[in-house]
Design a protein around this motif. Structure first.
Motif, PDB file in Angstrom:
ATOM      1  N   GLU A 185       0.820  -1.210   0.000  1.00 56.51           N
ATOM      2  CA  GLU A 185       0.000   0.000   0.000  1.00 56.51           C
ATOM      3  C   GLU A 185       0.857   1.265   0.000  1.00 56.51           C
ATOM      4  O   GLU A 185       0.474   2.296  -0.541  1.00 56.51           O
ATOM      5  N   GLY A 186       2.014   1.179   0.632  1.00 59.85           N
ATOM      6  CA  GLY A 186       2.860   2.363   0.779  1.00 59.85           C
ATOM      7  C   GLY A 186       3.776   2.650  -0.386  1.00 59.85           C
ATOM      8  O   GLY A 186       4.574   3.592  -0.327  1.00 59.85           O
ATOM      9  N   ASP A 187       3.704   1.850  -1.473  1.00 60.63           N
ATOM     10  CA  ASP A 187       4.596   2.089  -2.610  1.00 60.63           C
ATOM     11  C   ASP A 187       4.030   3.197  -3.490  1.00 60.63           C
ATOM     12  O   ASP A 187       3.404   2.955  -4.527  1.00 60.63           O
ATOM     13  N   LEU A 188       4.225   4.420  -3.037  1.00 61.82           N
ATOM     14  CA  LEU A 188       3.739   5.602  -3.739  1.00 61.82           C
ATOM     15  C   LEU A 188       4.928   6.366  -4.313  1.00 61.82           C
ATOM     16  O   LEU A 188       5.850   6.722  -3.585  1.00 61.82           O
ATOM     17  N   ILE A 189       4.894   6.612  -5.605  1.00 56.57           N
ATOM     18  CA  ILE A 189       5.925   7.452  -6.217  1.00 56.57           C
ATOM     19  C   ILE A 189       5.726   8.898  -5.776  1.00 56.57           C
ATOM     20  O   ILE A 189       6.672   9.632  -5.533  1.00 56.57           O
ATOM     21  N   THR A 190       4.455   9.303  -5.700  1.00 54.91           N
ATOM     22  CA  THR A 190       4.124  10.627  -5.151  1.00 54.91           C
ATOM     23  C   THR A 190       2.969  10.488  -4.168  1.00 54.91           C
ATOM     24  O   THR A 190       1.973   9.823  -4.466  1.00 54.91           O
ATOM     25  N   ARG A 191       3.093  11.095  -2.996  1.00 57.07           N
ATOM     26  CA  ARG A 191       1.972  11.157  -2.051  1.00 57.07           C
ATOM     27  C   ARG A 191       1.040  12.314  -2.375  1.00 57.07           C
ATOM     28  O   ARG A 191      -0.044  12.402  -1.821  1.00 57.07           O
ATOM     29  N   ARG A 192       1.486  13.190  -3.225  1.00 54.33           N
ATOM     30  CA  ARG A 192       0.676  14.352  -3.573  1.00 54.33           C
ATOM     31  C   ARG A 192      -0.015  14.119  -4.920  1.00 54.33           C
ATOM     32  O   ARG A 192       0.387  13.263  -5.718  1.00 54.33           O
ATOM     33  N   LEU A 193      -1.031  14.896  -5.156  1.00 53.31           N
ATOM     34  CA  LEU A 193      -1.727  14.901  -6.427  1.00 53.31           C
ATOM     35  C   LEU A 193      -0.856  15.630  -7.453  1.00 53.31           C
ATOM     36  O   LEU A 193      -0.472  16.783  -7.245  1.00 53.31           O
ATOM     37  N   VAL A 194      -0.557  14.953  -8.536  1.00 50.45           N
ATOM     38  CA  VAL A 194       0.282  15.518  -9.595  1.00 50.45           C
ATOM     39  C   VAL A 194      -0.608  15.869 -10.780  1.00 50.45           C
ATOM     40  O   VAL A 194      -1.429  15.048 -11.218  1.00 50.45           O
ATOM     41  N   PHE A 195      -0.439  17.060 -11.306  1.00 49.64           N
ATOM     42  CA  PHE A 195      -1.226  17.479 -12.465  1.00 49.64           C
ATOM     43  C   PHE A 195      -0.398  17.317 -13.740  1.00 49.64           C
ATOM     44  O   PHE A 195       0.726  17.804 -13.834  1.00 49.64           O
ATOM     45  N   LEU A 196      -1.002  16.602 -14.695  1.00 55.27           N
ATOM     46  CA  LEU A 196      -0.381  16.376 -15.996  1.00 55.27           C
ATOM     47  C   LEU A 196      -1.243  17.016 -17.069  1.00 55.27           C
ATOM     48  O   LEU A 196      -2.453  17.214 -16.885  1.00 55.27           O
ATOM     49  N   PRO A 197      -0.654  17.347 -18.235  1.00 51.24           N
ATOM     50  CA  PRO A 197      -1.412  18.052 -19.279  1.00 51.24           C
ATOM     51  C   PRO A 197      -2.577  17.237 -19.837  1.00 51.24           C
ATOM     52  O   PRO A 197      -3.508  17.802 -20.417  1.00 51.24           O
ATOM     53  N   ARG A 198      -2.530  15.914 -19.706  1.00 52.50           N
ATOM     54  CA  ARG A 198      -3.661  15.053 -20.072  1.00 52.50           C
ATOM     55  C   ARG A 198      -3.550  13.758 -19.276  1.00 52.50           C
ATOM     56  O   ARG A 198      -2.525  13.489 -18.645  1.00 52.50           O
ATOM     57  N   LEU A 199      -4.597  12.961 -19.300  1.00 52.95           N
ATOM     58  CA  LEU A 199      -4.565  11.683 -18.602  1.00 52.95           C
ATOM     59  C   LEU A 199      -3.639  10.723 -19.344  1.00 52.95           C
ATOM     60  O   LEU A 199      -3.817  10.497 -20.548  1.00 52.95           O
ATOM     61  N   PRO A 200      -2.636  10.162 -18.665  1.00 54.13           N
ATOM     62  CA  PRO A 200      -1.727   9.233 -19.359  1.00 54.13           C
ATOM     63  C   PRO A 200      -2.464   7.973 -19.809  1.00 54.13           C
ATOM     64  O   PRO A 200      -3.552   7.645 -19.325  1.00 54.13           O
ATOM     65  N   ARG A 201      -1.818   7.246 -20.730  1.00 50.82           N
ATOM     66  CA  ARG A 201      -2.324   5.973 -21.202  1.00 50.82           C
ATOM     67  C   ARG A 201      -1.240   4.919 -21.034  1.00 50.82           C
ATOM     68  O   ARG A 201      -0.049   5.238 -21.019  1.00 50.82           O
ATOM     69  N   ALA A 202      -1.677   3.666 -20.916  1.00 55.33           N
ATOM     70  CA  ALA A 202      -0.715   2.575 -20.837  1.00 55.33           C
ATOM     71  C   ALA A 202       0.223   2.642 -22.045  1.00 55.33           C
ATOM     72  O   ALA A 202      -0.229   2.805 -23.182  1.00 55.33           O
ATOM     73  N   GLY A 203       1.526   2.528 -21.777  1.00 63.17           N
ATOM     74  CA  GLY A 203       2.523   2.621 -22.834  1.00 63.17           C
ATOM     75  C   GLY A 203       3.197   3.971 -22.920  1.00 63.17           C
ATOM     76  O   GLY A 203       4.282   4.091 -23.501  1.00 63.17           O
ATOM     77  N   ASP A 204       2.570   5.025 -22.367  1.00 66.59           N
ATOM     78  CA  ASP A 204       3.237   6.328 -22.288  1.00 66.59           C
ATOM     79  C   ASP A 204       4.423   6.233 -21.316  1.00 66.59           C
ATOM     80  O   ASP A 204       4.529   5.293 -20.534  1.00 66.59           O
ATOM     81  N   LEU A 205       5.279   7.225 -21.363  1.00 72.25           N
ATOM     82  CA  LEU A 205       6.374   7.336 -20.400  1.00 72.25           C
ATOM     83  C   LEU A 205       6.180   8.574 -19.541  1.00 72.25           C
ATOM     84  O   LEU A 205       5.673   9.601 -20.012  1.00 72.25           O
ATOM     85  N   LEU A 206       6.608   8.475 -18.285  1.00 72.67           N
ATOM     86  CA  LEU A 206       6.797   9.651 -17.446  1.00 72.67           C
ATOM     87  C   LEU A 206       8.289   9.815 -17.213  1.00 72.67           C
ATOM     88  O   LEU A 206       8.973   8.849 -16.841  1.00 72.67           O
ATOM     89  N   ALA A 207       8.777  11.024 -17.450  1.00 74.72           N
ATOM     90  CA  ALA A 207      10.195  11.338 -17.262  1.00 74.72           C
ATOM     91  C   ALA A 207      10.328  12.229 -16.037  1.00 74.72           C
ATOM     92  O   ALA A 207       9.750  13.323 -15.989  1.00 74.72           O
ATOM     93  N   PHE A 208      11.077  11.755 -15.053  1.00 72.98           N
ATOM     94  CA  PHE A 208      11.362  12.541 -13.849  1.00 72.98           C
ATOM     95  C   PHE A 208      12.719  13.214 -14.069  1.00 72.98           C
ATOM     96  O   PHE A 208      13.753  12.542 -14.127  1.00 72.98           O
ATOM     97  N   ALA A 209      12.685  14.529 -14.231  1.00 69.87           N
ATOM     98  CA  ALA A 209      13.896  15.263 -14.597  1.00 69.87           C
ATOM     99  C   ALA A 209      14.768  15.542 -13.377  1.00 69.87           C
ATOM    100  O   ALA A 209      14.275  15.735 -12.260  1.00 69.87           O
ATOM    101  N   ASN A 210      16.063  15.553 -13.602  1.00 69.35           N
ATOM    102  CA  ASN A 210      17.038  15.987 -12.604  1.00 69.35           C
ATOM    103  C   ASN A 210      17.100  15.056 -11.391  1.00 69.35           C
ATOM    104  O   ASN A 210      17.181  15.501 -10.243  1.00 69.35           O
ATOM    105  N   THR A 211      17.105  13.752 -11.654  1.00 67.74           N
ATOM    106  CA  THR A 211      17.129  12.761 -10.571  1.00 67.74           C
ATOM    107  C   THR A 211      18.525  12.270 -10.228  1.00 67.74           C
ATOM    108  O   THR A 211      18.677  11.429  -9.331  1.00 67.74           O
ATOM    109  N   ALA A 212      19.579  12.755 -10.892  1.00 73.29           N
ATOM    110  CA  ALA A 212      20.917  12.182 -10.697  1.00 73.29           C
ATOM    111  C   ALA A 212      21.447  12.368  -9.282  1.00 73.29           C
ATOM    112  O   ALA A 212      22.307  11.600  -8.840  1.00 73.29           O
ATOM    113  N   GLY A 213      20.960  13.363  -8.567  1.00 72.85           N
ATOM    114  CA  GLY A 213      21.419  13.603  -7.201  1.00 72.85           C
ATOM    115  C   GLY A 213      20.532  12.922  -6.182  1.00 72.85           C
ATOM    116  O   GLY A 213      19.451  13.431  -5.851  1.00 72.85           O
TER     117      GLY A 213
END
Length: 498
Positions: free
Chosen positions: A423-451
């Motif tokens: 239950e606790g495996d949440l990438i985000t605990r907050r509500l994230v707003f995207l420009p449209r509803l994603p679909r299976a097969g789309d990608l999400l890119a998390f920018a600037n994660t190297a640190g």
């Protein structure tokens, strides 16, 4: 629907260029799986150059040590190993990081050994000629014993200090200020025992300077510690010792969110949601450390300041320009007057804009509320992209697979969940707003994660695969890539050694 509350990422031109090449990024994930980490090694070299420019501006000498713990990839370490040996080194905090740095091309004299150290770590650091940043007199005694037992040469050492005090009143009178507590370093009040140990073990170690590391964004507190370290080294010189460098650690910060207004609106809305005067912004009403007590917001938000107008090299410049509290002279001037080299250990800020993490959308379904929001399950887990673990809040970038879908612009609020049966495996605990509803097969890119976010908490729980890592570079009109372990700075990606 609630008005969208965006926290859109700050991206420099090269990272922005990579994000616009959707076919290339989709092809990488198709070939190597989700999640996938993508690094830009040339960006880390540019960041090192920006820090070095601050040194030149203040006419200071010394070395920039990359805090290896921020990212475990070889490509970044190898790229830094190719930089000017006098200007760039690496800070290692474990035996395996030390082995990795040596294997990536760093020679021992460019390595700083920090953090908790067992006998094996101390022995190899001494054997290869690394500088050892000591936290206590006991650690000094253990290192000296190894040097004598194994017939090693004298080891260059720094001593890390903590517990800095100063007066908050005019002319040195008034309230005593104590820097925040740290489990690293020797309190200044115990420095006499440390100095005696340095003198007693002069046959085994060469005392080259002092250090501090403060877990704070407060530039004034760091300036106070810098000045007191300079005074400590004055005392050392009066006793016949010859320190010549001051290591001020890291903590220079990164700005993740592009717009200050978006950050201010979101944090204000979080307080309003905790009070119940607006709809929840988070999964199950999570408050990020805030709580409602009788109509008043209590607690402190456990959040990284995601919009920072001054960070990285700019923060170092501000620190060096700030007048020291006792002498009133800029910190850089204190170092120059005493002929001290400056060492720094940036981690997060040295890999700023150096990479992104990709995750494939596996499933999209309505949330179990009447809010109209959706849950998006990704092909990654919270350990693969751990922004939330570090209190960093920033939106991902949606990369649709279907070209035609890019024209649909209707913002949707979504919760991002991971691929673990928890239950606790949440990438985000907050509500994230995207420009449209994603679909299976789309990608999400998390920018600037190297640190820290890319691999610091990565694991193989439930036998889920951890992210593979690739290095990319722009060649003409296209991007080239190779696996992280195959990257060498002398070999153009997709080419032969030059």
């Amino acid at each position: 629907m609630d008005a969208p509350l965006y926290l859109r990422p700050r991206v420099d031109p090269q990272l922005a260029s990579l994000l616009t090449d959707r076919p290339f990024l989709h092809s990488l994930v198709d070939a190597l799986g989700s999640p996938l980490n993508v690094l830009l090694p040339e960006a880390v070299a540019r960041n090192a150059a920006r820090f070095r420019a601050v040194y030149r501006r203040h006419r200071l000498s010394g070395r920039v040590y990359f805090a290896h713990k921020a990212n475990r990839a070889g490509a970044l370490v190898r790229r830094l190993a190719a930089e000017d040996p006098a200007a760039v080194g690496v800070d290692v905090a474990s035996l395996e990081e030390l082995r990795h740095a040596l294997g990536c091309g760093f020679t021992g004299d460019r390595i700083m050994a920090t953090g908790p150290k067992d006998a094996e770590f101390l022995w190899l650091a001494a054997r290869v000629g690394a500088t050892v940043n000591l936290d206590s007199a006991g650690e000094l005694e253990r290192l000296s014993g190894l040097v004598r037992t194994h017939g090693l040469g004298r080891v260059a050492v720094l001593v890390r200090l903590s517990g800095f005090e100063s007066a908050a009143g005019h002319g040195g009178a008034g309230t005593r200020l104590l820097s925040r507590r740290s489990r690293f370093g020797t309190p200044v009040r115990d420095a006499e025992a440390l100095l005696s140990a340095l003198e007693r073990n002069a046959d085994a170690v060469e005392f080259t300077g002092a250090a501090y590391h403060l877990d704070t964004t407060g530039v004034e507190e760091k300036a106070r510690a810098l000045e007191q370290c300079v005074l400590f080294m004055d005392e050392c010189r009066a006793r016949g010792l010859a320190p010549r460098a001051l290591d001020i650690g890291g903590g220079f910060g990164v700005g993740y969110v592009a717009e200050a207004g978006e950050w201010e609106r979101w944090t204000t809305a979080l307080s309003e949601a905790v009070l119940g005067v607006r709809p929840p912004l988070t999964w199950r009403g999570h408050g990020y450390g805030l709580r409602n007590e009788g109509g008043t917001v209590r607690g402190a938000a456990a959040l990284y300041p995601a919009h920072r107008p001054t960070a990285g090299p700019g923060y170092l410049d501000e620190l060096l320009s700030l007048p020291a509290p006792a002498s009133g002279r800029p910190s850089a001037t204190l170092l120059l007057e005493h002929l001290h080299d400056l060492y720094i250990e940036p981690g997060r800020s040295l890999v700023d804009q150096c990479g992104l993490s990709l995750a494939r959308v596996l499933d999209v379904r309505p949330a179990d509320t009447d809010s109209g929001h959706h849950v998006v399950r990704l092909g990654m887990n919270a350990g693969d992209m751990s922004f939330e673990e570090h209190g960093v809040l920033v939106d991902p970038v949606l990369l649709p697979r279907d070209e035609a879908a890019t024209g649909e612009e209707e913002p949707f609020g979504v919760y991002l969940t991971g691929n673990l049966c928890l239950e606790g495996d949440l990438i985000t605990r907050r509500l994230v707003f995207l420009p449209r509803l994603p679909r299976a097969g789309d990608l999400l890119a998390f920018a600037n994660t190297a640190g820290y976010a890319m691999d610091f908490h990565a694991h193989h729980a439930q036998r889920q695969p951890a992210a593979r890592t690739v290095a990319v570079e722009r060649r003409g009109d296209s991007w080239r890539w190779c696996l992280d372990e195959d990257y060498w700075p002398i070999t153009p990606l997709g080419g032969t050694p030059g």
